[in-house]
Design a protein around this motif. Structure first.
Motif, PDB file in Angstrom:
ATOM      1  N   CYS A 213       0.874  -1.260  -0.003  1.00 36.05           N
ATOM      2  CA  CYS A 213       0.031  -0.078  -0.058  1.00 36.05           C
ATOM      3  C   CYS A 213       0.790   1.274  -0.003  1.00 36.05           C
ATOM      4  N   ARG A 215       0.106   3.950   1.557  1.00 35.54           N
ATOM      5  CA  ARG A 215      -0.036   4.493   3.020  1.00 35.54           C
ATOM      6  C   ARG A 215      -0.552   3.576   3.946  1.00 35.54           C
ATOM      7  N   PHE A 218      -5.117   5.069   8.313  1.00 36.88           N
ATOM      8  CA  PHE A 218      -6.361   5.328   7.770  1.00 36.88           C
ATOM      9  C   PHE A 218      -7.332   6.026   8.925  1.00 36.88           C
ATOM     10  N   LEU A 234      -1.107  -1.666   9.765  1.00 34.89           N
ATOM     11  CA  LEU A 234      -1.843  -0.286   9.378  1.00 34.89           C
ATOM     12  C   LEU A 234      -1.540   0.450  10.734  1.00 34.89           C
ATOM     13  N   ASN A 323      -6.083   3.251   0.532  1.00 37.06           N
ATOM     14  CA  ASN A 323      -4.544   3.384   0.877  1.00 37.06           C
ATOM     15  C   ASN A 323      -3.893   3.090  -0.442  1.00 37.06           C
TER      16      ASN A 323
END
Length: 326
Positions: A213, A215, A218, A234, A323
């Motif tokens: 991904c 980024r 989230f 994440l 993402n």
């Protein structure tokens, strides 16, 4: 260690419970959740506190149990209040599946019921401290967040959003049902193995789908995804905290806007059971998109899927899109 909650209302509550049990045994009519209708002869009676545990119990028990949820579809489970009939169902159930500290009314009903056949999922999946798993760890949530930490004992209850933890709960439910009903032990083992395989596939899909991904951060209104974030690398940034309908302060909104820019966030997530107004307001100010990230606390007509696995797959797709996952 089992924690027993006693308070000044214990005697009235116990009296209500006893009276409710008599009404239930007498077949008093009604449709207020668990124990509203009888099961088939020979079936176990399993009461789950809310949807994720209902899902597991139904899948493992199959035709050998009637499984009911104390939290009705579309209801927000965090602030659940029980009817007398539901309180009675906790007393008379062959098995109660719940998670201590998540729903205070269920904790009290279990403590006062005297029912020895209860599965507190927190005994098989230990809860992690709030902010310890995949949450952006700043003292930014304010007074409301501190109150939530006190109410939940400083622990994050949302273990079911990690499929591997759901597999652990599946095994515990299998063992409980096998002990209660050894004649159908082979069926419980087979059903649990099938669900375990499905959860393992779901876990693999998340690990593969979130591996590349652009980024990792989230932003979501409901800070429910710490276990999921920790499992798949994440970072969760919560606007409010554990309570999905809490109002963030103006200072917190400003902080979230700054964090969104710092992390290159493209999407502000809301959920299905509460208003998206906060997410939409923050996204509108920054020119960002909005989408749904579902904590899978209940299935309704607006859910993106008809069961836990389907809704989790929709969550995966939403995270991949937001993402920039390849």
């Amino acid at each position: 260690m089992k924690m027993v909650v006693m308070n000044k209302n214990a005697r009235p509550f116990a009296a209500l419970l006893a009276a409710s049990a008599l009404l239930l045994a007498a077949g008093c009519g009604g449709a207020d959740g668990a124990a509203a209708t009888p099961g088939q002869p020979g079936q176990l009676s399993v009461v789950a506190s809310f949807y994720p545990f209902q899902f597991v119990a139904e899948r493992v028990a199959g035709p050998h149990a009637r499984v009911t949820s104390l939290t009705q579809p579309g209801a927000e489970p965090h602030d659940l209040e029980l009817t007398p009939r539901q309180v009675a169902s906790v007393t008379t159930a062959d098995l109660v599946v719940y998670e201590r500290t998540f729903q205070a009314a269920v904790d009290e009903a279990v403590d006062q019921s005297g029912n020895q056949h209860v599965l507190d999922t927190a005994t098989v999946v230990p809860l992690q401290p709030l902010g310890a798993a995949g949450e952006h760890a700043e003292e930014e949530h304010g007074e409301g967040h501190a109150e939530e930490e006190h109410e939940h004992g400083g622990l994050d209850p949302h273990v079911w959003l990690d499929p591997t933890q759901m597999a652990t709960i599946t095994a515990a439910v299998r063992d409980q049902l096998t002990a209660l009903d050894p004649d159908h032990a082979a069926d419980y083992r087979t059903s649990a193995a099938a669900l375990d395989a499905e959860l393992a596939t779901l876990d693999q899909e998340f690990r593969t789908g979130l591996a590349g991904c652009e980024r990792q951060a989230f932003i979501t209104t409901h800070t429910a995804f710490g276990y999921l974030a920790a499992r798949y690398g994440l970072t969760q940034i919560g606007i409010t905290g554990l309570s999905p309908d809490a109002e963030p302060s103006p200072a917190r909104i400003a902080e979230v806007q700054q964090e969104a820019q710092e992390h290159g966030v493209t999407t502000i997530f809301s959920e299905t059971l509460v208003s998206p107004a906060i997410a939409e307001a923050i996204a509108g100010d920054l020119g960002l998109a909005t989408d749904v990230l579902d904590p899978v606390e209940g299935i309704t007509g607006s859910s993106r899927g008809q069961d836990y696995v389907a809704v989790m797959r929709s969550n995966l797709a939403a995270l991949q899109k937001a993402n920039g996952c390849s």
